[in-house]
Write a protein that holds these residues in place. Sequence first.
Motif, PDB file in Angstrom:
ATOM      1  N   TRP B  78       1.154  -1.196  -0.267  1.00 18.68           N
ATOM      2  CA  TRP B  78      -0.139  -0.102  -0.331  1.00 18.68           C
ATOM      3  C   TRP B  78       0.764   1.490  -0.016  1.00 18.68           C
ATOM      4  O   TRP B  78       0.143   2.097  -0.311  1.00 18.68           O
ATOM      5  CB  TRP B  78      -1.314  -0.207   1.239  1.00 18.68           C
ATOM      6  CG  TRP B  78      -2.412  -1.035   0.679  1.00 18.68           C
ATOM      7  CD1 TRP B  78      -1.905  -1.372   0.058  1.00 18.68           C
ATOM      8  CD2 TRP B  78      -4.021  -0.102   0.862  1.00 18.68           C
ATOM      9  NE1 TRP B  78      -3.918  -2.062   0.133  1.00 18.68           N
ATOM     10  CE2 TRP B  78      -4.853  -1.225   0.941  1.00 18.68           C
ATOM     11  CE3 TRP B  78      -4.268   0.500   1.979  1.00 18.68           C
ATOM     12  CZ2 TRP B  78      -5.877  -1.334   1.128  1.00 18.68           C
ATOM     13  CZ3 TRP B  78      -5.355   0.881   2.735  1.00 18.68           C
ATOM     14  CH2 TRP B  78      -5.484  -0.803   1.901  1.00 18.68           C
ATOM     15  N   PHE B 390      -2.071  -1.088  -6.416  1.00 18.81           N
ATOM     16  CA  PHE B 390      -2.054  -2.221  -6.425  1.00 18.81           C
ATOM     17  C   PHE B 390      -1.691  -3.634  -6.941  1.00 18.81           C
ATOM     18  O   PHE B 390      -0.754  -4.011  -6.520  1.00 18.81           O
ATOM     19  CB  PHE B 390      -3.304  -2.068  -5.919  1.00 18.81           C
ATOM     20  CG  PHE B 390      -2.782  -3.365  -4.679  1.00 18.81           C
ATOM     21  CD1 PHE B 390      -2.828  -3.846  -3.189  1.00 18.81           C
ATOM     22  CD2 PHE B 390      -3.899  -4.723  -5.063  1.00 18.81           C
ATOM     23  CE1 PHE B 390      -2.731  -4.108  -2.544  1.00 18.81           C
ATOM     24  CE2 PHE B 390      -4.079  -5.432  -4.093  1.00 18.81           C
ATOM     25  CZ  PHE B 390      -2.962  -5.681  -2.839  1.00 18.81           C
ATOM     26  N   ASP B 415      -2.125   0.109   7.585  1.00 19.95           N
ATOM     27  CA  ASP B 415      -1.955   0.590   6.141  1.00 19.95           C
ATOM     28  C   ASP B 415      -2.998   1.426   5.227  1.00 19.95           C
ATOM     29  O   ASP B 415      -2.784   2.115   4.943  1.00 19.95           O
ATOM     30  CB  ASP B 415      -2.048  -0.960   5.611  1.00 19.95           C
ATOM     31  CG  ASP B 415      -0.687  -1.780   5.385  1.00 19.95           C
ATOM     32  OD1 ASP B 415       0.646  -1.233   4.868  1.00 19.95           O
ATOM     33  OD2 ASP B 415      -0.678  -2.553   6.218  1.00 19.95           O
TER      34      ASP B 415
END
Lengths: 1046, 466
Positions: B78, B390, B415
């Motif tokens: 992340w 991602f 995160d």
Amino acid sequence: MASNKKYWQSVEELKESSIVETLQKNEFVEEIPTDEFLGDKETLESSSTSRRDFLKYVGFSTAAASLAACEGPVRKSIPYVVQPDDLIVGVADWYATTMSDGFDFANVLVKTREGRPILVMPNKDAGADVNARVVASVLSLYDHKLRLQEPTKGGSAVSWADADKEIIATLNSLKAANQPVVLLTGTLASPSTEKVISDFTVAYPNVKHVVYDAVSESATLEAFEAMYGKKALPNYDFSKAETIVSFGADFIADWQGGYEKSYISGRKVEEGKMSYHVQVEANMSLTGSNADKRIVAKPSDQVFALINLYNAVSGENLPSKATPIDNQIKGLAKNLKKAGSKGVVVTGINDKNAQLIALAINNCINSQIIDTEAVNLTRQGNDTEISQLVADMKSGKIKGLVTYNVNPVYSLANSSDFTEGLKKLELSVALTTQKDITSTLTQYALPAPHYLESWGDVMTTKGVLGLVQPTIQPIFNTRQLQDVLLKWSGSSLNYYDTLKEYWSTNVLGGKSWNQALHDGFFKTDVFSEEEVFESLVNLSSVATELTKATQSSGYELNLYTSTALGDGKQANNPWLQELPDPLTRASWDNYLTVSMADAKELGFDNPVKDNGAIDGNYADVTVNGVTKTVPVMVQPGQAIGSFGLALGYGRTENLKDEMQVGVNAYPFYFNGNNVQYDVKIEKNESAGWHRFACTQVQKTIAGRHDILQEASLKDVLNKNLDPKHTWNQPAMVSYDHQEVEAKTIDLWDDHNREVGHHFNLSIDLTSCTGCGACVVACHSENNVPVVGKDEVRVGRDMHWLRIDRYYSSKVEDKQAEAKMTMAQFKADNPKIAGKDIERKYTEKVLELSGGDLFDALENPAENPEVTFQPMMCQHCNHAPCETVCPVAATSHGRQGQNQMAYNRCVGTRYCANNCPYRVRRFNWFNYADNNEFDFNMNNEYGKMVLNPDVVVRSRGVMEKCSMCIQMTQATILNAKKEGRAVKANEFETACSQACSTGAMVFGDVNNPEDKVAQLKEDRRAFHVLDYIGTKPNVVYQVKVRNTNEA
Amino acid sequence: MSSHYESSYREPLILGEKSYHDITEDIARPIEGKANKNWYIAFYISLAAMLWGFGCIFYTVGTGIGVWGLNKNIGWAWDITNFVWWVGIGHAGTLISAVLLLFRQKWRMAINRSAEAMTIFAVFQAGLFPIIHMGRPWNGYWVLPIPNQFGSLWVNFNSPLLWDVFAISTYLSVSLVFWWTGLLPDFATIRDRAVKPFQKKIYALLSFGWSGRAKDWQRFEEVSLVLAGLATPLVLSVHTIVSMDFATSVNPGWHSTIFPPYFVAGAIFSGFAMVQTLLGVMRKVTNMEAYITRLHVEYMNIVIILTGGIVAVAYATEFFIAWYTGSPYENYTYLSLGAEAGAYGWAFWSLMIFNIIIPQILWIKKLRRSFIVSFLVSIAINIGMWFERFDIIAIVLSKGQLPSTWWRFEPTFVDVGIFIGTIGFFFVLFLLYARTFPVIPTAEIKTILKSSGENFKKQRAENNEH
């Protein structure tokens, strides 16, 4: 600082105009009471401190005061007032000694620094064979939590003198009443201790010595006694074997002490010889995974197959039953007969009759591999005597018990009987290194030293002795068994003198004691005895009995010892707990291994969670009315209908909370038999999911076969084949429209390697058994932190060196379905070159059998072939990690290493992401001095094992294998000091030093005499992921299987 | 920027009966007036999110990166996803203000101020991540080539991360200067209108003594052009360099020469989407309906279709080439059948749906002129572009070259907290900006009033001056 200069503020002031004076007077409306405030006017006036100076002083003193308030941590180091003669600070001393804890026996070299042992390595001169537990044993020395530190009586401290007095008094009264007393020890295999014990039994004739092995080989001892008249284990020299057939004997690992080294000595491809090894087994064992052919059979089938094999070899017709593997057994019989005296059969079934059959087969082929003279003495436990002892204790017949380093309350199947018996004793003494459960139940618990603090001798094989010498002052108030017995029998001698005298009269035969102590081992033939023994074994009744005792209905439980914990003595050792099992790669756990078919039937699964971790169902396992809830691991290669479970786990007493993992399987270990029939196994739905901590999730190599090259012995020995075009193909790239080897193309300039050393490490995948000794050695040498189960679970183990395990994929199953072998496909399609063949073949086979590519490549076969690949930093000459670090914290060394400057690292982790081998490890937290990670780096005792030559890394930095640069530098400096060049093969790393089989060879390729220089150019040499062009300094040797036969 | 003639057939860029004074009033209103309840609600929610994010950052720095979901095989997830996402968002600002300035696109005037503000605030967020993702952020200054006393230690100019440091800091400073230059006459307007002495003083400082002389205007125009020229290459360079973090690595799926143009297109794609999102809200909240019109929305949507198309072609190329290599190492890159069939299939499909499929509805004129549809599509693209990063990072790292190193990533609350925190931080800045800065370049928009104002166009039409 005061200044005498006069400053005027305006022209008026210079002119001394009256306005100035008036204004100056009116500056403050009110008179400020400075005089009052500052006190004595005279001294003030004479002081030369101006306002500015005053502020400077204030500022400085405030800063100084606040700086002084932030005191740095105080570390006290106490110098030697008088330096010991044999010790130079900063220089390691090595001692040869011998480990013997009743389960593991090994000749070792111990590295000590400033009087404390920090590393245990095999004594290669003595031909030592060490496993992970031996290497890790140094940490158990510093286990202040589990080790017994003071003599105690009923839980409270007592002095040795008082304990001695009381115990001697009780012993004497028992002697006077002629009440039986038992001395219960593990296998000591120590001639001098046997002498001490026999002297003790002379002083106390009512004392009987009983030997108890938690993991028993009693049946083999009895079988051997019946056949050869001696209560011992036969010895095997697998190095000379041509055909090895093993029925469930995990002889690379713990079976009868382990034969890893001798087995691998018989499989050295470069010497042109390689034994043909067939493993018939139920659990997927380390031995089975190394076998050339692995036949899956549940234990009962193994028994019948063994008899069938005997029948086929001898031509006799002993009573047996048909098994599903009979066809293969017939082939095996042929192989064995062909090998003749170079063949050998072993079995791990702990049943006297089964062992007799195996011995009979070896007799039949006149096997030279089995040695019935120089017998193996590492297991001497007697199950019959133990069950008698427990019965006698329960009935109150026995009045006294002295145990030494055994933990029967934990490791006996009928431990409740034992505990009950303990309460009826008049005297119960546990002499032990550990505060185990047994020692908490006895009247007295007396601390015994660790082997690294003791004197002693060990005879593992008849005629081969090892000496035990202390390598550190006893840490706790301990006294060793022999000294205790000498004291109690009223002798004024201490054990050291007794030992020396015993050796000079009985062993040394005039040779030097000092030399023997220096070497750590001594070979002699004074123990050999010629005797003729007539065996009265009737094989037909043996087979009848065996057939009758073997139930072939119901599930079968095959108990085993795990690579990490063995019999469980070192369960509080974090290095071992964190060592992943070589096959399941699970750490911190034991579990029920279940075949894929049974898992499907019983509804067991191992789902992979979103965080990468593996979960497992629970099963209720019932053996003989004892039920335990055990987590399940689905194991490819497990025989259908059989289940495996490791002993040695589930200890709780005085273990750290983190180490209280797994399930104690000893309650299933009835009669010391590792196979239990008629077992009930059911899924336990209500127990939920078990959280495993595996270091590897993916089971197969997913079609990327160039990572781990394999070849058959026939191809490798065929000198006409060019390996580069057949079985060891390098990566090719297109360059100027020409296919050339990838390694010839380079984006970068080569490093200049003309001068100095250039280190390479060669790893022979054929010799690597996956035993894990190197992994623990690396931990030990390099202060690698332990992170605990929860962190391993989410993929944060810190192992610098890991051993990847790959199963062959489902493609194997599919090819059987599609009835097309790779060879056939190759022959049909001669045009398909190189690595494409694998893919094309897979696609073809899948097309034929209607399978899914990813499913077939990603999932393991039912009975897969297994390969191990030790993986550590490859020290690439063109390292991807080096180019991406923004602060140049990792860069290339002159000697070939990829070096990591911890102090410079800011922790971007880019290097780890760009490492194709994924060998870099990040310090996610502070692992030292952190109560969240309460392992050896969090207490003063545990820290004593740290290697002072290697820094303990702080959080936020990357770390990885350094090729033990502290060791190579020490070697270079030693040579320099001695004014010589470094000798050939003098360089070592911790892993290469710990490797008993010689799979790992480290050295300097700039020295043509170094072994590694030749290995680098070997026909079998290859680099992992060579297509990237990283040019590693770690070179692998192709894995060779002897698949020629059968 | 004189008011050129514009055909009355073209849609006006300023709606309603606006005079120069009306424009000043409209734009100064949010600054001079009181904030409404909605603003406060939005501000406090953002502030809470920001503080939560800061808490998570302190926790991370105090405890260790281990509080995130990373592991030995997945060293970024992340953190760098958010970094690239925010940097990408930052791209539209410069494109709108510099490139469209050079191309003399008048419609940019309504949106460039906010787009640039968004750029700067997004780059702030982006800049956070490379610092806090470090294991030892207190040594973060080591990535700067400053003379030091650690010995002859110097930074590694081979490292794309170092290039990032230069690229991002250059981008931030040029964007900031460019933005501020444009703000000077508008700040001066506010200063001149201010009645409260404190406010007057502040805007006087901010306007750098703008006097409105012809010389001021001449220099202003020149500097704007020069800065636009300087900033234009940055539009290409920043994300090119960010893409090199991946492209120069050896991971299959990252090691791809297509990355620089593909990343730049993706960045503009996501940047315009974020502008759409913000303006969709802002035009309502600050009553700027007259200045941010359907036409603006449509123009931006056209840019979105174009850059989205480039992105789609890039995906297809990646997918095809990975398959075409026949290499087993390419079986599981983030755009492959292996990824689709694997544990991250949902992330793969999120990327496809949000980034490729949904934006296609903008081909329909009615939909791309709809405020609400544009707003929803822009949200989808924001999500899709987050997933793109991602997928690139997590899916590729989750299937390393050695199958033994395959793993998965699951975020922890930290995160998530830090990501939400940056969104909060971004909106805190943006909301404060909306109350204190002239959100539309007042001086500039006045230049097109006569040529593109609705009422002027009408007048011309009535007079038959086409």
